[in-house]
Motif scaffolding. Structure first.
Motif, PDB file in Angstrom:
ATOM      1  N   GLU A 198       0.833  -1.210   0.000  1.00 17.49           N
ATOM      2  CA  GLU A 198       0.000   0.000   0.000  1.00 17.49           C
ATOM      3  C   GLU A 198       0.869   1.262   0.000  1.00 17.49           C
ATOM      4  O   GLU A 198       0.534   2.249  -0.650  1.00 17.49           O
ATOM      5  CB  GLU A 198      -0.941   0.008   1.205  1.00 17.49           C
ATOM      6  CG  GLU A 198      -2.065  -0.991   1.114  1.00 17.49           C
ATOM      7  CD  GLU A 198      -3.011  -0.736  -0.062  1.00 17.49           C
ATOM      8  OE1 GLU A 198      -3.247   0.431  -0.423  1.00 17.49           O
ATOM      9  OE2 GLU A 198      -3.500  -1.724  -0.624  1.00 17.49           O
ATOM     10  N   ILE A 199       1.963   1.225   0.721  1.00 17.22           N
ATOM     11  CA  ILE A 199       2.862   2.383   0.752  1.00 17.22           C
ATOM     12  C   ILE A 199       3.453   2.633  -0.638  1.00 17.22           C
ATOM     13  O   ILE A 199       3.491   3.774  -1.105  1.00 17.22           O
ATOM     14  CB  ILE A 199       3.961   2.186   1.818  1.00 17.22           C
ATOM     15  CG1 ILE A 199       3.339   2.265   3.217  1.00 17.22           C
ATOM     16  CG2 ILE A 199       5.071   3.219   1.661  1.00 17.22           C
ATOM     17  CD1 ILE A 199       4.254   1.884   4.346  1.00 17.22           C
ATOM     18  N   LEU A 237       2.881  -4.389  -6.677  1.00 16.01           N
ATOM     19  CA  LEU A 237       2.270  -5.622  -7.188  1.00 16.01           C
ATOM     20  C   LEU A 237       3.173  -6.839  -6.995  1.00 16.01           C
ATOM     21  O   LEU A 237       2.679  -7.965  -6.900  1.00 16.01           O
ATOM     22  CB  LEU A 237       1.882  -5.446  -8.654  1.00 16.01           C
ATOM     23  CG  LEU A 237       0.723  -4.466  -8.864  1.00 16.01           C
ATOM     24  CD1 LEU A 237       0.548  -4.123 -10.331  1.00 16.01           C
ATOM     25  CD2 LEU A 237      -0.568  -5.015  -8.266  1.00 16.01           C
ATOM     26  N   LYS A 238       4.469  -6.613  -6.911  1.00 16.60           N
ATOM     27  CA  LYS A 238       5.383  -7.721  -6.603  1.00 16.60           C
ATOM     28  C   LYS A 238       5.178  -8.174  -5.159  1.00 16.60           C
ATOM     29  O   LYS A 238       5.161  -9.357  -4.860  1.00 16.60           O
ATOM     30  CB  LYS A 238       6.833  -7.284  -6.831  1.00 16.60           C
ATOM     31  CG  LYS A 238       7.838  -8.388  -6.654  1.00 16.60           C
ATOM     32  CD  LYS A 238       9.247  -7.918  -6.968  1.00 16.60           C
ATOM     33  CE  LYS A 238      10.231  -9.051  -6.800  1.00 16.60           C
ATOM     34  NZ  LYS A 238      11.601  -8.595  -7.058  1.00 16.60           N
ATOM     35  N   ILE A 239       4.998  -7.202  -4.256  1.00 18.02           N
ATOM     36  CA  ILE A 239       4.766  -7.517  -2.841  1.00 18.02           C
ATOM     37  C   ILE A 239       3.401  -8.181  -2.660  1.00 18.02           C
ATOM     38  O   ILE A 239       3.270  -9.154  -1.941  1.00 18.02           O
ATOM     39  CB  ILE A 239       4.870  -6.246  -1.972  1.00 18.02           C
ATOM     40  CG1 ILE A 239       6.303  -5.702  -2.003  1.00 18.02           C
ATOM     41  CG2 ILE A 239       4.431  -6.526  -0.540  1.00 18.02           C
ATOM     42  CD1 ILE A 239       6.455  -4.314  -1.403  1.00 18.02           C
ATOM     43  N   ASN A 240       2.388  -7.607  -3.326  1.00 18.09           N
ATOM     44  CA  ASN A 240       1.024  -8.134  -3.218  1.00 18.09           C
ATOM     45  C   ASN A 240       0.359  -8.096  -4.594  1.00 18.09           C
ATOM     46  O   ASN A 240      -0.185  -7.070  -4.988  1.00 18.09           O
ATOM     47  CB  ASN A 240       0.204  -7.327  -2.209  1.00 18.09           C
ATOM     48  CG  ASN A 240      -1.230  -7.796  -2.096  1.00 18.09           C
ATOM     49  OD1 ASN A 240      -1.612  -8.813  -2.673  1.00 18.09           O
ATOM     50  ND2 ASN A 240      -2.033  -7.063  -1.353  1.00 18.09           N
ATOM     51  N   PRO A 241       0.383  -9.210  -5.320  1.00 17.43           N
ATOM     52  CA  PRO A 241      -0.211  -9.251  -6.664  1.00 17.43           C
ATOM     53  C   PRO A 241      -1.722  -8.988  -6.675  1.00 17.43           C
ATOM     54  O   PRO A 241      -2.279  -8.693  -7.720  1.00 17.43           O
ATOM     55  CB  PRO A 241       0.085 -10.677  -7.149  1.00 17.43           C
ATOM     56  CG  PRO A 241       1.148 -11.204  -6.257  1.00 17.43           C
ATOM     57  CD  PRO A 241       1.038 -10.460  -4.962  1.00 17.43           C
ATOM     58  N   ASP A 242      -2.363  -9.068  -5.514  1.00 23.10           N
ATOM     59  CA  ASP A 242      -3.811  -8.845  -5.426  1.00 23.10           C
ATOM     60  C   ASP A 242      -4.171  -7.410  -5.045  1.00 23.10           C
ATOM     61  O   ASP A 242      -5.334  -7.129  -4.774  1.00 23.10           O
ATOM     62  CB  ASP A 242      -4.431  -9.814  -4.409  1.00 23.10           C
ATOM     63  CG  ASP A 242      -4.256 -11.261  -4.823  1.00 23.10           C
ATOM     64  OD1 ASP A 242      -4.281 -11.545  -6.042  1.00 23.10           O
ATOM     65  OD2 ASP A 242      -4.074 -12.117  -3.933  1.00 23.10           O
TER      66      ASP A 242
END
Length: 176
Positions: A114-115, A150-155
Motif C-alpha cells: 500500500e505504501i 504488485l510484486k509484494i502483493n499481486p492482489d
C-alpha cells in the motif's frame, strides 16, 4: 466498622468500572468513523473530499497508532489532487500526503504494498500537475512504485487500477 469501609470501597470500585464501560461503549469504533467519513464521498465534489480529509485527520488524532486513518488521509488527498491539480489546496495536500506516506513507512505494521501504491500515486499526481516538466522526471518512479507494490502483493487492486490508468494516460499523451 471494617465492613462499612469495605462496602464503600466496593461501591466506589463498581461505579468506576460502570463509568469506564459506559465511556467505552459511547466511543465509536475507528472503522465506523472511517466508513461514515468515506460515505460522504458518494458525491465526489472538492468540498466533500476536503471535508473527508479533515475528518480523517480528526480520526487519526483519536487513533494515532493506527495506519488506516493515515492511509485514507494520503489516498483522499491524492484523489482530490489528481482531480483538481491546480486547485489552491493541492500543493499543501500533496506535501501532507508525502509526509503521511513517510510516517506510514516508519510504522512496523504498515502494508508495504500500500505504501508503494500511494508513493506511485503521488508521483502520478505530480505528472498530472505539470506533464511537460514532471513527465520525464517521475514516470519511471511511478512505474517502479506500482511494479513493486504488485510484486509484494499481486492482489493489490488499487495498485492494479492506478497502474492501468497510468498506462492509459501515457498512451494518450504519447499518441501510441
Amino acid at each position: 466498622m471494617t465492613s462499612q469501609t469495605f462496602k464503600h470501597q466496593v461501591l466506589v470500585f463498581a461505579l468506576f468500572v460502570m463509568a469506564s464501560v459506559s465511556i467505552n461503549a459511547q466511543q465509536p469504533c475507528m472503522q465506523e468513523l472511517i466508513g461514515q467519513s468515506l460515505s460522504k464521498l458518494q458525491q465526489p465534489t472538492p468540498e466533500s473530499f476536503l471535508n473527508c480529509i479533515a475528518e480523517m485527520k480528526r480520526i487519526d488524532a483519536m487513533f494515532p497508532d493506527s495506519i488506516q486513518p493515515k492511509h485514507q488521509i494520503a489516498l483522499q488527498s491524492l484523489n482530490f489532487s489528481v482531480m483538481n491539480p491546480h486547485a489552491p489546496q493541492t500543493d499543501n495536500l500533496l506535501t501532507e500526503a508525502e509526509q503521511t506516506i513517510m510516517t506510514m513507512t516508519q510504522m512496523k505494521n504498515a502494508d508495504q504494498s500500500e505504501i508503494c501504491t500511494l508513493r506511485g500515486f503521488l508521483y502520478m499526481v505530480r505528472i498530472v500537475q505539470n506533464p511537460a516538466q514532471n513527465g520525464q522526471r517521475y514516470y519511471i518512479d511511478v512505474m517502479q512504485s506500482f511494479e513493486k507494490a504488485l510484486k509484494i502483493n499481486p492482489d493489490n487492486q488499487l495498485a492494479k487500477d492506478l497502474q492501468h490508468k497510468f498506462f492509459e494516460g501515457m498512451k494518450q499523451a504519447t499518441g501510441k
